[in-house]
Design a protein around this motif. Structure first.
Motif, short mmCIF file in Angstrom:
data_model
loop_
_atom_site.label_atom_id
_atom_site.label_comp_id
_atom_site.label_asym_id
_atom_site.label_seq_id
_atom_site.Cartn_x
_atom_site.Cartn_y
_atom_site.Cartn_z
N THR A 6 0.84 -1.08 0.09
CA THR A 6 -0.09 0.02 0.10
C THR A 6 0.83 1.35 0.06
O THR A 6 2.19 1.13 0.44
CB THR A 6 -1.15 0.19 1.09
OG1 THR A 6 -2.25 1.25 1.10
CG2 THR A 6 -0.17 0.13 2.35
N PHE A 7 0.42 2.37 -0.61
CA PHE A 7 1.03 3.52 -0.58
C PHE A 7 0.93 4.33 0.75
O PHE A 7 2.09 4.65 1.60
CB PHE A 7 0.57 4.67 -1.61
CG PHE A 7 1.17 6.09 -1.42
CD1 PHE A 7 2.26 6.41 -1.68
CD2 PHE A 7 0.41 7.01 -1.04
CE1 PHE A 7 2.91 7.44 -1.68
CE2 PHE A 7 0.84 8.42 -0.79
CZ PHE A 7 1.98 8.61 -1.24
N SER A 8 -0.23 4.15 1.47
CA SER A 8 -0.50 5.00 2.80
C SER A 8 -1.29 3.81 3.57
O SER A 8 -1.84 2.86 3.19
CB SER A 8 -0.93 6.20 2.74
OG SER A 8 -2.43 6.04 2.06
N LEU A 9 -1.24 4.01 5.10
CA LEU A 9 -2.03 3.05 5.82
C LEU A 9 -2.38 3.96 7.06
O LEU A 9 -1.61 5.09 7.39
CB LEU A 9 -1.46 1.81 6.14
CG LEU A 9 -0.11 1.78 6.77
CD1 LEU A 9 -0.62 1.83 8.59
CD2 LEU A 9 0.50 0.51 6.66
N LEU A 25 1.85 -12.38 8.54
CA LEU A 25 1.53 -11.23 7.66
C LEU A 25 2.47 -10.31 7.75
O LEU A 25 3.18 -9.74 8.55
CB LEU A 25 0.17 -10.49 8.17
CG LEU A 25 -0.51 -9.50 7.60
CD1 LEU A 25 -0.87 -9.54 6.21
CD2 LEU A 25 -1.76 -8.98 8.33
N ALA A 26 2.57 -9.39 6.62
CA ALA A 26 3.54 -8.49 6.31
C ALA A 26 2.93 -7.46 5.56
O ALA A 26 2.37 -7.74 4.36
CB ALA A 26 4.83 -8.93 5.65
N VAL A 27 2.73 -6.11 5.76
CA VAL A 27 2.34 -5.17 4.95
C VAL A 27 3.53 -4.08 4.63
O VAL A 27 4.02 -3.54 5.70
CB VAL A 27 1.19 -4.41 5.88
CG1 VAL A 27 0.70 -3.07 4.96
CG2 VAL A 27 0.14 -5.36 6.14
N PHE A 28 3.85 -3.90 3.26
CA PHE A 28 4.89 -3.05 2.97
C PHE A 28 4.18 -1.70 2.48
O PHE A 28 3.41 -1.53 1.74
CB PHE A 28 5.53 -3.59 1.61
CG PHE A 28 6.34 -4.98 2.18
CD1 PHE A 28 7.74 -4.78 2.37
CD2 PHE A 28 5.59 -5.90 2.20
CE1 PHE A 28 8.35 -5.96 2.75
CE2 PHE A 28 6.32 -7.35 2.75
CZ PHE A 28 7.61 -7.17 3.03
N VAL A 57 -6.30 -6.86 -6.37
CA VAL A 57 -5.61 -5.82 -7.11
C VAL A 57 -6.52 -4.51 -6.88
O VAL A 57 -7.60 -4.71 -7.28
CB VAL A 57 -5.20 -6.06 -8.55
CG1 VAL A 57 -4.52 -4.76 -9.32
CG2 VAL A 57 -4.66 -7.40 -8.63
N LEU A 58 -6.00 -3.62 -6.31
CA LEU A 58 -7.02 -2.45 -5.89
C LEU A 58 -6.35 -1.09 -6.21
O LEU A 58 -5.14 -1.05 -6.47
CB LEU A 58 -6.71 -2.58 -4.34
CG LEU A 58 -7.26 -3.94 -3.57
CD1 LEU A 58 -6.30 -3.93 -1.86
CD2 LEU A 58 -8.71 -4.06 -3.27
N SER A 59 -7.28 -0.06 -6.04
CA SER A 59 -6.73 1.13 -6.24
C SER A 59 -6.77 1.85 -4.90
O SER A 59 -6.35 3.10 -4.88
CB SER A 59 -7.87 2.07 -7.20
OG SER A 59 -9.06 1.93 -6.74
N ARG A 60 -7.28 1.24 -3.96
CA ARG A 60 -7.30 1.79 -2.57
C ARG A 60 -6.22 1.39 -1.64
O ARG A 60 -5.90 0.22 -1.66
CB ARG A 60 -8.71 1.18 -1.88
CG ARG A 60 -9.02 1.76 -0.73
CD ARG A 60 -10.19 1.04 -0.04
NE ARG A 60 -10.45 1.59 1.29
CZ ARG A 60 -11.63 1.36 2.32
NH1 ARG A 60 -12.44 0.54 1.67
NH2 ARG A 60 -11.82 1.77 3.31
N ASN A 61 -6.09 2.63 -0.77
CA ASN A 61 -4.81 2.33 0.18
C ASN A 61 -5.54 1.54 1.23
O ASN A 61 -6.85 1.63 1.28
CB ASN A 61 -4.11 3.48 0.51
CG ASN A 61 -3.16 4.26 -0.54
OD1 ASN A 61 -2.31 3.45 -0.96
ND2 ASN A 61 -3.84 5.39 -1.30
N LEU A 62 -4.56 1.27 2.15
CA LEU A 62 -5.11 0.54 3.71
C LEU A 62 -5.47 1.67 4.55
O LEU A 62 -4.83 1.82 5.69
CB LEU A 62 -4.01 -0.18 4.14
CG LEU A 62 -4.48 -1.36 5.27
CD1 LEU A 62 -5.51 -2.08 4.76
CD2 LEU A 62 -3.18 -2.08 5.67
N THR A 63 -6.46 2.37 4.33
CA THR A 63 -6.85 3.67 5.14
C THR A 63 -8.41 3.48 5.18
O THR A 63 -9.11 2.61 4.49
CB THR A 63 -6.47 5.02 4.44
OG1 THR A 63 -7.00 5.12 3.26
CG2 THR A 63 -4.89 5.07 4.21
#
Length: 615
Positions: A33-36, A77-80, A139-145
């Motif tokens: 994700t770009f942001s979270l 689980l790993a979130v980059f 596959v998403l366009s959404r960030n983890l926010t």
């Protein structure tokens, strides 16, 4: 997929997409994700390992579910995420956020652009351990926010085969490269997890959505020539962010016509009239579509359009591309951003056309025609301030900051002093007027002015805090000099001297009385693959009043313990770990374990030892 591909009425809930299918359990996952934000990241393990909910707030109401979710996914689980793009708050944030320290890995793009892909790679195992694992990629366009903007997502399920598939090479390339993009040291278990799932995905055979004949993955920003859509007859583009060069490139892909561009008015205000004239129709999201059924919504960090879609028609076929890339130069031309895409190809009669997907019968009904004079372009000073703040947050998130912990027995038991330690040469913060920092678990009231220590390379005393509040996540607020504009974010820093008993202190802060202990115990004893019972246990609902009041003569509890013992599925091992951690000498405060249960547990503890489990 049908002619109503991407119809706004077809909603895909984030939590449902992460939850294991019936008969399976979560085994491993890697996300990018770009942001979270911390609250959304905390809710994810609950969706993966316990139960899904209609919205994040439902999950956040149950601290024991958040705690157990984090426990169950530990090491799996790993979130980059882009370094410096973790959202922070001025208020005190949950101590449970610190349990994400072993999950979140901050990274940077190799070409100094943005790390921008938004995917999930998941593996589920059968509950009976018989049969093949199930693989899933989102596959998403959404960030983890927490934003409620209009996004797109696709979920693909499949199984591992004996032969690698050429179409999976970009997916494998992204996952296997992730550990090398980390801005700091990465744990070996996170590196191994990424490589393991990369191999699984390389061999995966995916079930295609309806109307699709083939799929192709693509990744930009890792080297080589950036992926771009193929030439076509007609093209339609949905992109919240855009620039002249990328829009011209995409429009020129169409030999006959660029039919439609859907973007945001603040972005279109910066695009030249000549470029916009390349598109037959230029539209923006209708204001009424920014709320579901016109309902009022609370203020969000991001609102409106966030979907990225390219629809290209060629002969009798339609190619539909979804993913993370905006119509910008870093995404499509220079390849400075790391982006990920999936393209589906199918007959236009089945997959849909530009008109059916982006027109009035589809996504287009949420839009209105763009009025070129409706919004002025951002002032040059504002754009300059954004660049200054971006460079500063990157410098701090990538600049070698560390945290040092020191025990402070004179301040009382369980008291620790935190120091923010910059590199000896300091960190240059050009154009920044003020820097304030605080541990996320303490809130703005614990803020310290940090600009001078950061630039001079001197350690900064962050104060004395309770053990359960010790964290490597620091909130940083920057104030730009010329405009006074501010930005607030968080970053996770290497921490020296982290007390081994910190996680136990966090657990004890949640399980702080006997009633909560019994609710947590009930959650642990919930059968794997039973999300309904898990949700009831987390909420404290369900049958058996003895769960909440006393274990004396409590047949429901005894029955559940016996079932778990017979099932041999690890539930009693989880109870044993809980009992061990809550019984450690360092566990301060009121003992939450009822004495009656301690006595009862010894019987089951002996049975575990005879079976070769436990300590």
């Amino acid at each position: 997929m049908t002619k109503n591909t991407l119809d706004p009425e077809n909603r895909l809930l984030y939590g449902d997409s992460l939850q294991a299918p019936a008969g399976y359990r979560f085994d491993a996952g890697v996300a990018t994700t770009f942001s979270l934000d911390f609250e959304t990241a905390l809710a994810v393990p609950v969706s993966l390992a316990l139960f899904a909910a209609d919205n994040r707030e439902e999950i956040l109401q149950h601290p024991i579910a958040l705690l157990e979710g984090a426990e169950r996914i530990a090491g799996r689980l790993a979130v980059f995420a882009e370094a410096g793009q973790i959202h922070a708050a001025h208020t005190q944030q949950s101590r449970l956020c610190s349990l994400l320290e072993k999950v979140i890995v901050e990274v940077k793009a190799p070409k100094e652009g943005s790390f921008h892909p938004k995917i999930w790679a998941l593996r589920f195992k059968p509950l009976d351990d018989e049969g093949d694992d199930l693989l899933r990629v989102l596959v998403l366009s959404r960030n983890l926010t927490r934003d409620r903007s209009w996004d797109v997502a696709v979920r693909l399920d499949g199984r591992r085969t004996r032969q690698p598939k050429a179409q999976n090479r970009p997916l494998h390339a992204l996952l296997s490269t992730l550990p090398n993009l980390a801005v700091g040291a990465i744990a070996e278990e996170q590196r191994a997890l990424a490589m393991e799932l990369a191999e699984d995905m390389r061999f995966a055979e995916w079930v295609l959505p309806d109307g699709c004949e083939k799929l192709e993955f693509a990744v930009n920003g890792l080297g080589g020539r950036p992926w771009q859509p193929q030439e076509c007859t007609r093209i339609g583009v949905v992109s919240p962010f855009c620039d002249d060069d990328a829009l011209e490139t995409l429009a020129n892909k169409a030999r006959r016509s660029a039919e439609v561009l859907i973007s945001r008015p603040d972005q279109l205000a910066c695009i030249s009239e000549e470029i916009l004239d390349n598109f037959e129709r230029v539209a923006v999201l209708d204001e009424m579509a920014e709320r579901e059924d016109g309902e009022e919504t609370e203020l969000m960090a991001f609102d409106g359009l966030h979907a990225k879609i390219i629809v290209a028609e060629h002969s009798w076929d339609t190619r539909l591309t979804l993913g993370s890339g905006n119509a910008t130069t870093p995404a499509f031309i220079s390849g400075r951003n790391v982006e990920f895409f999936v393209t589906f190809t199918g007959k236009t009669s089945k997959l849909g056309s530009i008109d059916t997907i982006l027109g009035e019968g589809g996504f287009g009904r949420l839009t209105r025609t763009y009025d070129p004079g409706e919004l002025a372009a951002a002032e040059a000073s504002e754009r300059a301030a954004e660049r200054v703040l971006l460079f500063a947050r990157r410098a701090l998130a990538r600049g070698g900051l560390t945290i040092r912990c020191e025990a402070q027995p004179a301040e009382g038991p369980g008291s620790w002093r935190l120091w923010l330690v910059p590199p000896g040469e300091g960190i240059t913060l050009a154009g920044i007027d003020q820097v304030r920092v605080w541990p996320i678990t303490r809130g703005e009231g614990h803020a310290r002015d940090a600009k001078n220590p950061l630039e001079s390379g001197q350690p900064l005393d962050l104060g004395v805090i309770p053990l359960a509040d010790v964290t490597r996540f620091i909130a940083i607020e920057l104030k730009e000099q010329a405009t006074g504009r501010t930005v607030l974010f968080s970053t996770g820093l290497p921490i020296e001297g982290l007390p081994a008993e910190r996680d136990v202190a966090i657990m004890r802060s949640v399980i702080n009385d006997r009633k909560t202990f019994l609710r947590y115990l009930r959650l642990l004893l919930t059968a794997l693959g039973d999300p309904f019972s898990a949700a009831l246990a987390a909420a404290g609902n369900g049958t058996g009043a003895g769960w909440a009041m006393s274990v004396a003569d409590d047949e429901p509890m005894l029955e559940e313990l016996v079932r778990a013992l017979c099932a041999k599925d690890g539930r009693l091992d989880a109870v044993d770990r809980l009992m061990t951690r809550l019984s450690e000498p360092s566990s301060a405060g009121i003992d939450p374990i009822p004495e009656e249960f301690r006595t009862l547990w010894q019987v089951f503890r002996s049975a575990l030892e005879e079976a070769g489990h436990g300590r």
